[in-house]
Write a protein that holds these residues in place. Structure first.
Motif, PDB file in Angstrom:
ATOM      1  N   ARG A  27      32.380  99.784 -55.246  1.00 51.16           N
ATOM      2  CA  ARG A  27      31.088 100.139 -55.845  1.00 51.16           C
ATOM      3  C   ARG A  27      31.020  99.739 -57.316  1.00 51.16           C
ATOM      4  O   ARG A  27      29.934  99.551 -57.861  1.00 51.16           O
ATOM      5  N   PHE A  81      26.563  99.880 -46.425  1.00 51.94           N
ATOM      6  CA  PHE A  81      27.057 101.235 -46.650  1.00 51.94           C
ATOM      7  C   PHE A  81      27.444 101.917 -45.347  1.00 51.94           C
ATOM      8  O   PHE A  81      27.019 101.519 -44.261  1.00 51.94           O
ATOM      9  N   GLY A  87      18.956  94.002 -55.207  1.00 52.92           N
ATOM     10  CA  GLY A  87      18.553  93.389 -56.472  1.00 52.92           C
ATOM     11  C   GLY A  87      17.296  93.962 -57.086  1.00 52.92           C
ATOM     12  O   GLY A  87      16.808  93.431 -58.071  1.00 52.92           O
ATOM     13  N   ASN A  95      29.534  95.936 -57.861  1.00 59.08           N
ATOM     14  CA  ASN A  95      28.109  95.661 -58.116  1.00 59.08           C
ATOM     15  C   ASN A  95      27.462  96.754 -58.967  1.00 59.08           C
ATOM     16  O   ASN A  95      26.267  96.958 -58.931  1.00 59.08           O
ATOM     17  N   MET A 104      25.706  94.408 -50.112  1.00 57.85           N
ATOM     18  CA  MET A 104      26.547  95.570 -49.832  1.00 57.85           C
ATOM     19  C   MET A 104      26.044  96.294 -48.592  1.00 57.85           C
ATOM     20  O   MET A 104      24.844  96.452 -48.395  1.00 57.85           O
ATOM     21  N   HIS A 151      19.073  99.069 -55.014  1.00 60.69           N
ATOM     22  CA  HIS A 151      19.784  98.337 -56.072  1.00 60.69           C
ATOM     23  C   HIS A 151      20.550  97.149 -55.506  1.00 60.69           C
ATOM     24  O   HIS A 151      20.585  96.089 -56.100  1.00 60.69           O
ATOM     25  N   THR A 152      21.173  97.362 -54.339  1.00 62.43           N
ATOM     26  CA  THR A 152      22.032  96.295 -53.827  1.00 62.43           C
ATOM     27  C   THR A 152      21.237  95.085 -53.360  1.00 62.43           C
ATOM     28  O   THR A 152      21.810  94.010 -53.243  1.00 62.43           O
ATOM     29  N   ARG A 207      19.972  92.623 -43.683  1.00 62.36           N
ATOM     30  CA  ARG A 207      19.191  92.812 -44.910  1.00 62.36           C
ATOM     31  C   ARG A 207      19.927  92.242 -46.122  1.00 62.36           C
ATOM     32  O   ARG A 207      19.332  91.582 -46.973  1.00 62.36           O
ATOM     33  N   VAL A 248      25.562  89.773 -54.834  1.00 62.72           N
ATOM     34  CA  VAL A 248      26.515  90.571 -54.081  1.00 62.72           C
ATOM     35  C   VAL A 248      25.763  91.440 -53.081  1.00 62.72           C
ATOM     36  O   VAL A 248      24.940  92.260 -53.474  1.00 62.72           O
ATOM     37  N   ARG A 307      23.788  91.832 -58.814  1.00 66.06           N
ATOM     38  CA  ARG A 307      23.375  92.512 -57.581  1.00 66.06           C
ATOM     39  C   ARG A 307      22.664  91.579 -56.612  1.00 66.06           C
ATOM     40  O   ARG A 307      22.685  91.793 -55.402  1.00 66.06           O
TER      41      ARG A 307
END
Lengths: 442, 264
Positions: free
Chosen positions: B69, B107, A345, B72, B105, A342-343, B173, B103, B100
């Motif tokens: 969290r 983890f 996109g 996004n 992210m 999801h992150t 990434r 932004v 998304r």
């Protein structure tokens, strides 16, 4: 006092018990008195069983005879394989017209040619090849086996199948010989390999269209003689039913599993109800329902032949089993994978198709193949509702006048055949698992 | 929280804002979130300007991960409004997908895709979401791999890399999507001590390029060097918010002092 090691300890060879056969035997077979006795007793039991089987099945067996009576006169204690051999064609092809058998063989060869590139390492676009196998080959093979009149729809599908088959094969040959692809080579021959992507696409598409039209016109010039489905039988029929079942079970199962996990309540409830309904009924019931009840619900004049009904029943039944397998696989994928996708996109389909499904399918290979093997064996149930699949044919041997009463040998032959096929599938699934486990385990 | 507290906070925020950029990247107003009946985020107000680097810290269960969290939409907030780069987060899936892509992210557990090689991990987003030609996507991926200093690992699989390397790949990434904002959710918490530095170095470099960053971390040294603002959360509240010097040397709130005394 401090201890400091000045030299590295050199690596030494493992002790003999770890690497020789004798060492292995003394460790695993004769480690104690009790184990040694167990080993010897087991070996003896295996010996007497195998010896009797050998004498009956090979040693005293009769291979050439005209009738069962003749078998008895040659050897009363041995197996009468002559009966099985005389029925070979029936066991493999059923009552398919003998002069048309080449069509079945050609269908098998085409399938092999179509799928062979999947095993060649240098070929690209394997997903495309696999998808066309599932969605186009059945039409080509179906017409080849059944023959008769081609409707417009069948003509289009047959043409698409032929174009795809030729393109796939050329593509694979090019891929193996110099590592490029068919579109790449075509563009280079036309000198357009540096053209912008859009114009390249237009060129390729128009070439494809021309090929399609040419093949379409060509296929109008021939047709195959119709063979009624009632003549289909033997291992061929088993493969047709199981093949369609296998090819449709996975896509159907994926759709149902995604439906069952859907956030939309209507889709979820419907999928769940469908899956649970089919999973809680035995296959034989589904088959009877399909052949006797189903026509009652259909509008008048709408007639499906029994084989089609059976195939639909087998497909639905196995799609539901596959759906649960797929769901289990999906549940094994950690939430972080969804979030990671999801992150960057990716939406629902991107996440499922590119990230989750490839991983889930890998985890599921043993279960998927297990379901496939079960499916193949379950198709023998169709002999109960009057189709002469391989089991039906094997049992008919004993009703044939020259071989009357010959039960054991055909059934054993069938068992061996099934074992070989299923064992090969299971072995191949192990191989696939190992091959695809890149990166999961270090 | 008293009125003077609020006033001070606002003043501090305004001062910083003028130092960075007036463009608002993230705007949270009165955001509330519940897990079932558990109130995780309570009336959160937060404005992040372009180029601002914010460190969020606080005890576990304080809602700091949930907060970022929500930005996004990995978690859904129930009341209040979240506006990211001018786009309001609501039920509209298109808006969510759009945000998304803006932004990035990172983890705690990297969440790399184990079935794809490092290069494929990096190019997946650009190719499928940005619809970039493969060659361009590869070039960009290699560029970012150089920046996180592991170009030689491009053809390996995530399982073959150390934790620190994996986390740097995860950062690369996200950067491949050319995001406007980067969120870090405890990026070093799952790493062996000797690997924390290599990841922090990459993050410091990223901060120097002017990226808007929100980092949830317990690395206080890192917070002191790069943060424009430090936010301390406890039990779903933003308890204290200050520039790092003031935050570490003169914590105002009792709970902040207690927390800092425990981790420093």
């Amino acid at each position: 006092m401090a201890i400091v090691k000045t030299e590295n300890t050199p690596a030494r060879a493992a002790p003999l018990t770890e690497r020789s056969i004798i060492g292995w035997m003394s460790k695993n077979l004769f480690s104690s008195v009790f184990n040694s006795i167990l080993t010897i007793v087991t070996l003896y039991v295996i010996y007497i069983t195998v010896k009797d089987l050998w004498v009956w099945g090979i040693g005293d067996a009769v291979w050439i005879a005209e009738t069962r009576r003749e078998c008895f006169t040659i050897s009363i204690d041995g197996a009468c394989w002559a009966g099985v051999i005389a029925w070979f064609d029936n066991i493999f092809y059923g009552r398919y017209p003998r002069e048309e058998l080449w069509r079945i063989n050609l269908g098998a060869i085409l399938l092999f040619i179509w799928m062979a590139p999947l095993w060649l390492p240098r070929v690209k676009a394997k997903v495309f090849i696999a998808v066309t196998t599932v969605f186009l080959y059945p039409f080509l093979a179906g017409y080849l086996f059944a023959g008769g009149d081609k409707g417009i729809f069948m003509q289009v599908m047959i043409t698409a199948a032929i174009v795809c088959l030729v393109a796939n094969t050329l593509h694979s040959i090019i891929g193996v010989s110099n590592g490029t692809s068919l579109p790449g080579l075509v563009l280079r021959l036309l000198g357009k390999n540096n053209a912008p992507e859009k114009s390249q696409r237009i060129i390729l598409f128009s070439i494809l269209l021309v090929c399609f039209i040419v093949v379409y016109l060509w296929q109008m010039s021939w047709s195959a003689q119709g063979v009624s489905w009632t003549k289909w039988g033997g291992l061929f029929l088993t493969f047709v039913i199981a093949g369609v079942g296998i090819a449709s079970a996975l896509p159907g199962g994926i759709v149902l599993a995604l439906g069952r996990r859907s956030k939309l309540p209507v889709i979820r409830v419907l999928s769940t109800a469908f899956i649970e309904l089919f999973r809680s009924v035995p296959l034989i019931t589904v088959l009877f329902m399909a052949t006797t009840m189903f026509p009652l619900f259909m509008p008048e004049g709408f007639i499906l032949n029994k084989l089609t009904q059976v195939i639909i029943a087998v497909c639905l039944f196995n799609a539901c089993y596959m759906a649960e397998t797929v769901r289990a696989g999906l549940q094994a994928i950690p939430r972080g994978q969804f979030e990671g996708a999801h992150t960057i996109g990716l939406g629902y389909w991107g996440t499922m198709g590119l990230v989750v499904m490839p991983q889930a399918l890998k985890h599921m290979i043993p279960n998927i193949v297990g379901t496939f093997i079960g499916l193949l064996k379950d198709t023998t149930l169709v002999s109960i509702i009057g189709l002469f699949d391989i089991l039906g044919m094997l049992r008919s041997v004993s009703r044939d006048t020259p071989w009357i009463g010959l039960h054991k040998e055909p059934l054993i032959f069938g068992a061996i055949l099934f074992f070989l096929i299923c064992f090969a599938m299971s072995k191949y699934s192990r191989h696939l698992e190992v091959k695809l486990s890149t990166g999961h385990k270090k | 929280m008293t009125d003077t507290d609020k006033q001070e906070k606002q003043n501090a925020g305004e001062q910083l804002a003028s130092a960075i950029s007036s463009e608002v990247m993230i705007d949270l107003k009165q955001v509330n979130k519940w897990y079932g009946s558990f109130h995780v985020l309570k009336d959160i107000d937060l404005i992040v300007h372009k180029g601002e680097r914010i460190v969020v810290c606080g005890p576990s269960g304080s809602g700091k991960s949930t907060l970022i969290r929500c930005i996004n939409h990995l978690e859904e907030h129930q009341t209040g409004s979240i506006v990211v780069d001018g786009i309001t987060l609501d039920k509209n899936l298109k808006n969510i997908d759009h945000i998304r892509t803006e932004v990035g992210m990172v983890f705690q557990n990297f969440n790399l895709f184990p079935h794809l090689s490092i290069l494929e991990n990096l190019t997946l987003g650009p190719i499928w979401v940005r619809k970039m030609p493969k060659a361009d996507a590869h070039a960009i991926a290699m560029e970012y791999l150089e920046r996180v200093k592991i170009p030689e690992q491009a053809d390996k699989f995530p399982g073959q890399l150390s934790g620190g390397q994996q986390q740097r790949v995860a950062i690369a990434r996200s950067l491949c999507m050319d995001p406007k904002i980067m969120l870090f959710d405890e990026p070093t918490s799952a790493l062996d001590p000797e690997m924390i530095k290599e990841v922090l170095d990459v993050m410091v470099e990223l901060a120097d390029t002017g990226m808007t960053m929100i980092v949830v971390t317990h690395e206080m040294g890192f917070a002191e060097t790069i943060a424009d603002r430090v936010i301390f959360m406890d039990q779903g509240d933003i308890v204290e918010e200050n520039e790092p010097n003031g935050f570490f040397n003169h914590p105002e709130h009792e709970r902040t002092r207690l927390f800092l005394s425990q981790i420093l």
